[in-house]
Design an enzyme around this catalytic site. Structure first.
Site, PDB file in Angstrom:
ATOM      1  N   TYR A  22       0.585  -1.358  -0.163  1.00 62.65           N
ATOM      2  CA  TYR A  22       0.182   0.086  -0.257  1.00 62.65           C
ATOM      3  C   TYR A  22       0.618   1.776  -0.377  1.00 62.65           C
ATOM      4  O   TYR A  22       0.015   2.678  -0.365  1.00 62.65           O
ATOM      5  CB  TYR A  22      -1.106   0.254   1.270  1.00 62.65           C
ATOM      6  CG  TYR A  22      -1.841  -1.314   1.369  1.00 62.65           C
ATOM      7  CD1 TYR A  22      -2.312  -1.503   0.036  1.00 62.65           C
ATOM      8  CD2 TYR A  22      -1.166  -1.791   2.819  1.00 62.65           C
ATOM      9  CE1 TYR A  22      -3.361  -3.027   0.075  1.00 62.65           C
ATOM     10  CE2 TYR A  22      -2.583  -3.377   2.397  1.00 62.65           C
ATOM     11  CZ  TYR A  22      -2.647  -3.953   1.399  1.00 62.65           C
ATOM     12  OH  TYR A  22      -4.026  -4.573   1.522  1.00 62.65           O
ATOM     13  N   ASN A  71     -12.711   2.997  -2.392  1.00 64.11           N
ATOM     14  CA  ASN A  71     -12.257   1.843  -2.298  1.00 64.11           C
ATOM     15  C   ASN A  71     -12.428   0.830  -1.736  1.00 64.11           C
ATOM     16  O   ASN A  71     -11.978   1.499   0.145  1.00 64.11           O
ATOM     17  CB  ASN A  71     -10.118   2.307  -2.182  1.00 64.11           C
ATOM     18  CG  ASN A  71      -9.308   1.471  -2.008  1.00 64.11           C
ATOM     19  OD1 ASN A  71     -10.050  -0.036  -1.068  1.00 64.11           O
ATOM     20  ND2 ASN A  71      -8.427   1.845  -2.066  1.00 64.11           N
ATOM     21  N   HIS A  77     -14.313  -7.631  -1.553  1.00 62.54           N
ATOM     22  CA  HIS A  77     -14.736  -9.302  -2.186  1.00 62.54           C
ATOM     23  C   HIS A  77     -16.025  -9.843  -0.871  1.00 62.54           C
ATOM     24  O   HIS A  77     -16.284 -11.279  -1.181  1.00 62.54           O
ATOM     25  CB  HIS A  77     -13.579  -9.615  -1.585  1.00 62.54           C
ATOM     26  CG  HIS A  77     -12.336  -9.137  -1.808  1.00 62.54           C
ATOM     27  ND1 HIS A  77     -11.478  -8.326  -3.155  1.00 62.54           N
ATOM     28  CD2 HIS A  77     -11.355  -8.311  -0.719  1.00 62.54           C
ATOM     29  CE1 HIS A  77     -11.019  -8.279  -3.270  1.00 62.54           C
ATOM     30  NE2 HIS A  77     -10.395  -7.912  -1.824  1.00 62.54           N
ATOM     31  N   ASP A  84     -25.310  -3.240  -4.037  1.00 60.86           N
ATOM     32  CA  ASP A  84     -26.938  -3.128  -4.039  1.00 60.86           C
ATOM     33  C   ASP A  84     -26.932  -2.082  -3.911  1.00 60.86           C
ATOM     34  O   ASP A  84     -27.439  -1.397  -4.192  1.00 60.86           O
ATOM     35  CB  ASP A  84     -27.670  -3.766  -2.827  1.00 60.86           C
ATOM     36  CG  ASP A  84     -28.295  -5.512  -3.386  1.00 60.86           C
ATOM     37  OD1 ASP A  84     -27.488  -5.425  -4.620  1.00 60.86           O
ATOM     38  OD2 ASP A  84     -28.448  -6.582  -2.470  1.00 60.86           O
ATOM     39  N   HIS A  97      -7.914   0.372  -6.070  1.00 64.93           N
ATOM     40  CA  HIS A  97      -7.422   0.084  -5.195  1.00 64.93           C
ATOM     41  C   HIS A  97      -5.903  -0.105  -5.743  1.00 64.93           C
ATOM     42  O   HIS A  97      -5.307  -0.089  -6.369  1.00 64.93           O
ATOM     43  CB  HIS A  97      -7.689  -1.830  -5.286  1.00 64.93           C
ATOM     44  CG  HIS A  97      -9.009  -2.436  -5.129  1.00 64.93           C
ATOM     45  ND1 HIS A  97      -9.458  -2.176  -3.938  1.00 64.93           N
ATOM     46  CD2 HIS A  97     -10.188  -2.881  -6.167  1.00 64.93           C
ATOM     47  CE1 HIS A  97     -10.472  -3.200  -3.989  1.00 64.93           C
ATOM     48  NE2 HIS A  97     -10.860  -2.801  -5.513  1.00 64.93           N
ATOM     49  N   LEU A  98      -5.047   0.130  -4.305  1.00 60.43           N
ATOM     50  CA  LEU A  98      -3.596   0.528  -4.327  1.00 60.43           C
ATOM     51  C   LEU A  98      -2.997  -0.845  -4.768  1.00 60.43           C
ATOM     52  O   LEU A  98      -1.779   0.080  -5.719  1.00 60.43           O
ATOM     53  CB  LEU A  98      -3.691   0.867  -2.430  1.00 60.43           C
ATOM     54  CG  LEU A  98      -3.303   2.060  -2.387  1.00 60.43           C
ATOM     55  CD1 LEU A  98      -4.487   1.800  -1.018  1.00 60.43           C
ATOM     56  CD2 LEU A  98      -3.231   3.379  -2.764  1.00 60.43           C
ATOM     57  N   SER A  99      -2.943  -2.130  -4.382  1.00 61.15           N
ATOM     58  CA  SER A  99      -2.174  -3.383  -4.986  1.00 61.15           C
ATOM     59  C   SER A  99      -3.682  -3.359  -6.373  1.00 61.15           C
ATOM     60  O   SER A  99      -4.571  -3.217  -6.448  1.00 61.15           O
ATOM     61  CB  SER A  99      -2.218  -4.265  -3.013  1.00 61.15           C
ATOM     62  OG  SER A  99      -3.195  -4.649  -3.722  1.00 61.15           O
ATOM     63  N   ARG A 108      -8.916 -12.730  -2.859  1.00 59.64           N
ATOM     64  CA  ARG A 108      -8.775 -11.013  -3.073  1.00 59.64           C
ATOM     65  C   ARG A 108      -8.745 -10.417  -4.531  1.00 59.64           C
ATOM     66  O   ARG A 108      -9.162  -9.379  -4.867  1.00 59.64           O
ATOM     67  CB  ARG A 108      -7.579 -10.339  -2.730  1.00 59.64           C
ATOM     68  CG  ARG A 108      -7.354  -9.847  -1.198  1.00 59.64           C
ATOM     69  CD  ARG A 108      -6.047  -9.333  -1.030  1.00 59.64           C
ATOM     70  NE  ARG A 108      -6.044  -9.556   0.443  1.00 59.64           N
ATOM     71  CZ  ARG A 108      -6.605  -8.844   0.909  1.00 59.64           C
ATOM     72  NH1 ARG A 108      -7.346  -8.801   1.135  1.00 59.64           N
ATOM     73  NH2 ARG A 108      -4.999  -9.398   3.257  1.00 59.64           N
TER      74      ARG A 108
END
Length: 145
Positions: A22, A71, A77, A84, A97-99, A108
């Site tokens: 991160y 994020n 997940h 919804d 997402h950072l990664s 993931r």
């Protein structure tokens, strides 16, 4: 408000939490970077972080933002409820997402949001937020809002 940036669980620990995934920037650092870009582009931006799914859902449902950057962190997940909420409000959002979630553990690699998102940005670290904001600004300008 033009843009709402939502950060999910554990992102309040950025800067110290698993920097190999991160990075070393804190969430405050990232928000300050985005605030500068927003001001340069006359965009109103707001930031929200929560470790609680229901609070994130409430924020999604209550926002007047034209587009959301989210994020969702671990909720990516697991949360059909956040999915919804986005379907219910029918507003565009960018998942970030950072990664790169596809270079991580198998669990993931599934996102409950990607297929309904306006766009997705994965794996560019804190720069991903900048990319998302630039695209959010492009979206607002394209729509003439």
């Amino acid at each position: 408000m033009d843009v709402l940036v939502i950060n999910g669980p554990n992102l309040n620990l950025l800067g110290t939490r698993q920097p190999q995934f991160y990075g070393h920037k804190t969430l405050a650092d990232i928000n300050n970077d985005l605030l500068k870009i927003a001001k340069e582009n006359n965009i109103n931006i707001d930031f929200y972080q929560s470790n609680h799914e229901g609070q994130i859902i409430d924020k999604i449902q209550q926002t007047a933002a034209k587009i959301i950057i989210i994020n969702p962190a671990a909720f990516t997940h697991t949360s059909v409820a956040i999915r919804d909420a986005f379907l219910a409000i029918n507003k565009p959002f960018i998942e970030i997402h950072l990664s790169n979630i596809y270079n991580r553990e198998e669990f993931r690699t599934k996102s409950f949001l990607s297929d309904i998102a306006y766009g997705c940005i994965f794996g560019f670290g804190p720069n991903g937020y900048t990319l998302a904001l630039i695209e959010a600004i492009n979206y607002i300008n394209m729509k003439g809002e």
